[in-house]
Design an enzyme around this catalytic site. Structure first.
Site, PDB file in Angstrom:
ATOM      1  N   ASP A 248       0.826  -1.204   0.000  1.00 25.64           N
ATOM      2  CA  ASP A 248       0.000   0.000   0.000  1.00 25.64           C
ATOM      3  C   ASP A 248       0.860   1.254   0.000  1.00 25.64           C
ATOM      4  O   ASP A 248       1.961   1.259   0.552  1.00 25.64           O
ATOM      5  CB  ASP A 248      -0.907  -0.017   1.241  1.00 25.64           C
ATOM      6  CG  ASP A 248      -2.046   0.973   1.136  1.00 25.64           C
ATOM      7  OD1 ASP A 248      -2.375   1.392   0.011  1.00 25.64           O
ATOM      8  OD2 ASP A 248      -2.606   1.334   2.189  1.00 25.64           O
TER       9      ASP A 248
ATOM     10  N   ASN B 279     -10.721  -2.676  -5.950  1.00 23.63           N
ATOM     11  CA  ASN B 279      -9.964  -1.659  -6.680  1.00 23.63           C
ATOM     12  C   ASN B 279     -10.608  -1.241  -8.002  1.00 23.63           C
ATOM     13  O   ASN B 279     -10.208  -0.230  -8.596  1.00 23.63           O
ATOM     14  CB  ASN B 279      -8.539  -2.143  -6.956  1.00 23.63           C
ATOM     15  CG  ASN B 279      -7.654  -2.145  -5.729  1.00 23.63           C
ATOM     16  OD1 ASN B 279      -6.677  -2.884  -5.648  1.00 23.63           O
ATOM     17  ND2 ASN B 279      -7.985  -1.324  -4.733  1.00 23.63           N
TER      18      ASN B 279
END
Length: 248
Positions: free
Chosen positions: A26, A74
């Site tokens: 991330d 996503n």
């Protein structure tokens, strides 16, 4: 039950290096934006870190590495970013295929491939094929993956086997469902690392990580170094893993 390879069931080491490390990579977008660049610039920088971490695994005693590349959630990002990520995945696979093969890395992909484009799926299939006999690091790439989605798909396959008479409902226990998961040939992760300062698991390996150790670190993924990876591996070796029991 489907005719599937036998899963890896060896217990994790209680001391020393983790056998299986999973990483939630991330912070790519924030890393790029802090430099006045578009988010995709950060994703390209993050892809370079993957190679470095894979190369570090043998010396650190890590046999299995699973990375979270793209989640089922996503798709909610902008079309520009999603299209750019899909292009990056195709380029990464094409560019790294020979090196991964030559370095004896065994590559697998987990996740639902239905929404992925045909060219990307073909590249994924080919990379799995050409590295299938490799016996070095086992690299698993989670692409269009979500833990809840995985469990739902596994449950559906299990139900189909029950309906077809291939599986006796009375025989189902907590050892049954893992045989239907995407990760059925992998040991459960010993250590899960999340970069970027966020302290959540984001629907990643929900079933498999029941007894994993976690490390939430502030470093953004493009800044994650081999030295920091080694520090986390060393720190894991100091933990006492009791799996619900008590110390002797």
């Amino acid at each position: 039950m489907h005719d599937r390879a036998e899963p890896v069931t060896s217990p994790s080491n209680t001391k020393g290096a983790p056998r299986h490390v999973a990483i939630i990579m991330d912070g790519n977008g924030r890393w790029a934006q802090s430099r006045g660049r578009p988010r995709l610039f950060g994703h390209h920088a993050g892809a370079k870190r993957v190679r470095e971490v894979v190369e570090a695994c043998p010396d650190l005693g890590v046999k299995y590495l699973t990375i979270f590349a793209f989640s089922t959630e996503n798709w909610k990002r902008t079309q520009v970013e999603v299209a750019g990520l899909m292009s990056l995945f195709r380029r990464y696979i094409a560019k790294e295929a020979r090196a991964l093969r030559d370095q004896q890395v065994r590559v697998r992909f987990i996740g639902d491939r239905v929404r992925l484009d045909a060219k990307l799926i073909a590249l994924m299939d080919e990379l799995e094929k050409i590295t299938a006999e490799n016996d070095g690091v086992n690299l698993t790439i989670a692409l269009n993956y979500g833990g809840r989605d995985e469990v739902a798909r596994a449950t559906k396959r299990l139900a189909e086997d029950v309906a077809a008479g291939r599986l006796d409902p009375a025989s189902i226990d907590q050892e049954t469902l893992p045989k239907y998961l995407d990760t059925y040939v992998l040991p459960d992760p010993d250590l899960v690392i999340r970069t970027s300062g966020e302290a959540r698991i984001s629907n990643f390996l929900l079933w498999q990580s029941a007894y994993a150790e976690y490390e939430f670190i502030d470093t953004l993924w493009p800044d994650f170094t081999k030295a920091e990876f080694a520090r986390l591996i060393t720190g894991y070796g100091t933990r006492e893993r009791r799996f619900g029991a008590v110390s002797a």
